[in-house]
Design an enzyme around this catalytic site. Sequence first.
Site, PDB file in Angstrom:
ATOM      1  N   TRP A 118       0.866  -1.176   0.000  1.00  9.39           N
ATOM      2  CA  TRP A 118       0.000   0.000   0.000  1.00  9.39           C
ATOM      3  C   TRP A 118       0.908   1.233   0.000  1.00  9.39           C
ATOM      4  O   TRP A 118       1.879   1.294   0.759  1.00  9.39           O
ATOM      5  CB  TRP A 118      -0.930   0.047   1.218  1.00  9.39           C
ATOM      6  CG  TRP A 118      -1.616   1.374   1.279  1.00  9.39           C
ATOM      7  CD1 TRP A 118      -2.621   1.820   0.458  1.00  9.39           C
ATOM      8  CD2 TRP A 118      -1.286   2.477   2.145  1.00  9.39           C
ATOM      9  NE1 TRP A 118      -2.937   3.124   0.765  1.00  9.39           N
ATOM     10  CE2 TRP A 118      -2.147   3.542   1.793  1.00  9.39           C
ATOM     11  CE3 TRP A 118      -0.363   2.657   3.174  1.00  9.39           C
ATOM     12  CZ2 TRP A 118      -2.097   4.785   2.441  1.00  9.39           C
ATOM     13  CZ3 TRP A 118      -0.310   3.897   3.820  1.00  9.39           C
ATOM     14  CH2 TRP A 118      -1.179   4.943   3.460  1.00  9.39           C
ATOM     15  N   ASP A 130      -7.225  -4.463   9.991  1.00  9.30           N
ATOM     16  CA  ASP A 130      -6.454  -3.221   9.828  1.00  9.30           C
ATOM     17  C   ASP A 130      -7.210  -2.064  10.463  1.00  9.30           C
ATOM     18  O   ASP A 130      -8.113  -1.497   9.854  1.00  9.30           O
ATOM     19  CB  ASP A 130      -6.210  -2.947   8.329  1.00  9.30           C
ATOM     20  CG  ASP A 130      -5.413  -1.667   8.106  1.00  9.30           C
ATOM     21  OD1 ASP A 130      -4.819  -1.139   9.074  1.00  9.30           O
ATOM     22  OD2 ASP A 130      -5.380  -1.185   6.949  1.00  9.30           O
ATOM     23  N   HIS A 170     -11.692   1.656   2.135  1.00 11.21           N
ATOM     24  CA  HIS A 170     -11.076   2.314   0.985  1.00 11.21           C
ATOM     25  C   HIS A 170     -11.991   2.494  -0.217  1.00 11.21           C
ATOM     26  O   HIS A 170     -11.522   2.606  -1.343  1.00 11.21           O
ATOM     27  CB  HIS A 170      -9.823   1.541   0.550  1.00 11.21           C
ATOM     28  CG  HIS A 170      -8.712   1.655   1.545  1.00 11.21           C
ATOM     29  ND1 HIS A 170      -7.438   1.211   1.300  1.00 11.21           N
ATOM     30  CD2 HIS A 170      -8.679   2.204   2.786  1.00 11.21           C
ATOM     31  CE1 HIS A 170      -6.676   1.445   2.348  1.00 11.21           C
ATOM     32  NE2 HIS A 170      -7.399   2.039   3.264  1.00 11.21           N
ATOM     33  N   ASP A 206     -12.376   6.819   6.255  1.00 12.11           N
ATOM     34  CA  ASP A 206     -11.521   5.657   6.482  1.00 12.11           C
ATOM     35  C   ASP A 206     -10.879   5.772   7.866  1.00 12.11           C
ATOM     36  O   ASP A 206      -9.667   5.891   8.006  1.00 12.11           O
ATOM     37  CB  ASP A 206     -10.452   5.613   5.368  1.00 12.11           C
ATOM     38  CG  ASP A 206      -9.530   4.408   5.510  1.00 12.11           C
ATOM     39  OD1 ASP A 206      -9.944   3.406   6.121  1.00 12.11           O
ATOM     40  OD2 ASP A 206      -8.394   4.478   5.003  1.00 12.11           O
ATOM     41  N   LYS A 221      -6.987   2.583  -2.794  1.00  6.84           N
ATOM     42  CA  LYS A 221      -7.619   3.496  -1.846  1.00  6.84           C
ATOM     43  C   LYS A 221      -8.272   4.642  -2.621  1.00  6.84           C
ATOM     44  O   LYS A 221      -7.911   4.896  -3.765  1.00  6.84           O
ATOM     45  CB  LYS A 221      -6.526   4.022  -0.899  1.00  6.84           C
ATOM     46  CG  LYS A 221      -7.025   4.797   0.282  1.00  6.84           C
ATOM     47  CD  LYS A 221      -5.948   4.910   1.354  1.00  6.84           C
ATOM     48  CE  LYS A 221      -6.389   5.870   2.429  1.00  6.84           C
ATOM     49  NZ  LYS A 221      -5.518   5.832   3.596  1.00  6.84           N
TER      50      LYS A 221
HETATM   51  C1  RNT Z   1      -3.969   2.734   4.754  1.00  8.70           C
HETATM   52  C2  RNT Z   1      -4.038   1.284   4.455  1.00  8.70           C
HETATM   53  C3  RNT Z   1      -2.893   0.455   4.960  1.00  8.70           C
HETATM   54  C4  RNT Z   1      -2.448   0.819   6.357  1.00  8.70           C
HETATM   55  C5  RNT Z   1      -1.544  -0.183   7.015  1.00  8.70           C
HETATM   56  C6  RNT Z   1      -0.840   0.402   8.176  1.00  8.70           C
HETATM   57  O1  RNT Z   1      -5.131   3.393   4.473  1.00  8.70           O
HETATM   58  O2  RNT Z   1      -5.242   0.753   4.925  1.00  8.70           O
HETATM   59  O3  RNT Z   1      -3.204  -0.875   4.836  1.00  8.70           O
HETATM   60  O4  RNT Z   1      -3.550   0.983   7.194  1.00  8.70           O
HETATM   61  O5  RNT Z   1      -0.693  -0.735   6.089  1.00  8.70           O
HETATM   62 ZN    ZN Z   2      -5.453  -1.405   4.792  1.00  8.32          ZN
END
Ligand code: RNT
Ligand code: ZN
Length: 416
Positions: free
Chosen positions: A182, A323, A259, A291, A225
């Site tokens: 990510w 997460d 996301h 989010d 995202k």
């Molecule tokens: C961010 C993503 C990602 C992070 C983690 C810390 O919007 O969701 O996955 O939250 O990698």
């Molecule tokens: Zn994530």
Amino acid sequence: MNTAYDLAKQKYAALGVDTEKALAELGRIPISMHCWQGDDVIGFENRGGLTGGIQTTGNYPGKARNPQELMADIEKALSLIPGKHRVNLHASYAVFRDGEAVDRDCLLPEHFAPWIAFAKERGLGLDFNPTLFSHPMAESNLTLSSPDEEIRAFWVRHCRATRKIAAEMGRQLGTPCLHNIWIPDGFKDMPADKIGPRMRLKKSLDEIFADQYDSAYIVDSVESKVFGIGLEAFTVGSSEFYLAYAAQKGIYTLLDNGHYHPTEMVSDKIPTLLAFFEKVPLHVTRPMRWDSDHVVLLEDELREIAKEVVRNDATERVLIGLDYFDASINRVSAWVVGMRSMQKALLSALLTPWDKLRGLQDSGDTTRLMMQQEELKTYPMGAVWEEFCARQGVPAGEAWFDAVVQYENDVLSKRD
Ligand code: RNT
Ligand code: ZN
């Protein structure tokens, strides 16, 4: 003697649901518990604040400040969660020897040896993520899509290093490690060029995935995202970008249910992707208005997500990970509540006669289908959940919380 479980068992059996089978199946579903709830996504590099458009709020005392504390907290949480699970790490949680300073583009498997040992001793799997935020090279919020070749190349090196580490984790633990990329890349305000950054991201990913590893060791995914804080106008890694990239490249696209646009349901994307991809990795979270990454609770969308995993026979194809990061409450409790909520949602789905309901749908009997789904909502799932916890040697009901209070008094409250 008729225990609450016996009565529940009979009631479900009348519908054709075997509670014993559900209990056995639930015990086989691992959930990847994210290490970053334990320290508000800070990591061990002493770099200071969290960047990249994600945010924790709150200042609850007792967060883990080093590997020993984080491992102890994870261990405490796992002792209160039934079943065998996985731990999800970020590259920023590398463990260095005293005085050692290694930047992210030079990380090696040895920097994760203590985590691998921790996992091995406890029979846990590990998952892994490169960390493309909270770093001076990520200050512009452009990493793999940066027009600055030095910055772009740095992050390509980082991701190549983390894939190597992930494959090593998978090899040593005998269970494939999910490596998920990510990136925060995007713009606060209207850009003049949207395809340029995306073509650079594509090029970077091609460079990263040029390294070949055994699929028994590593599973690769990319996470899209819509926007981040301070990155409202444009996100390079959009859903369509990664979906197309993953399909073309033979890797996977990870769904984080925070996301997407608020009325878009990630649960519905699961059966869509299952029609085309062997695996569907998830970041299960609870977005409130944005989010926001609140602690996962047993809410409608969580139930819908669990239904898709269970009724499509996809408990081995959907890789469930959590997460979220709440810094305003006890962090061990945050882990336990989220993990147990995910398991309750799975149990509820496992206690549903899907063949029967599918039959009603296909024969057009939507009247009975609606009635049956509503009646099921008040079936005695709680008794089956308590039986599951008892058999797994974990306190059922709120009794687990006493252990958290005790741990807070004995350990967490001494940290600040
Ligand atoms: C961010 C993503 C990602 C992070 C983690 C810390 O919007 O969701 O996955 O939250 O990698
Ligand atoms: Zn994530």
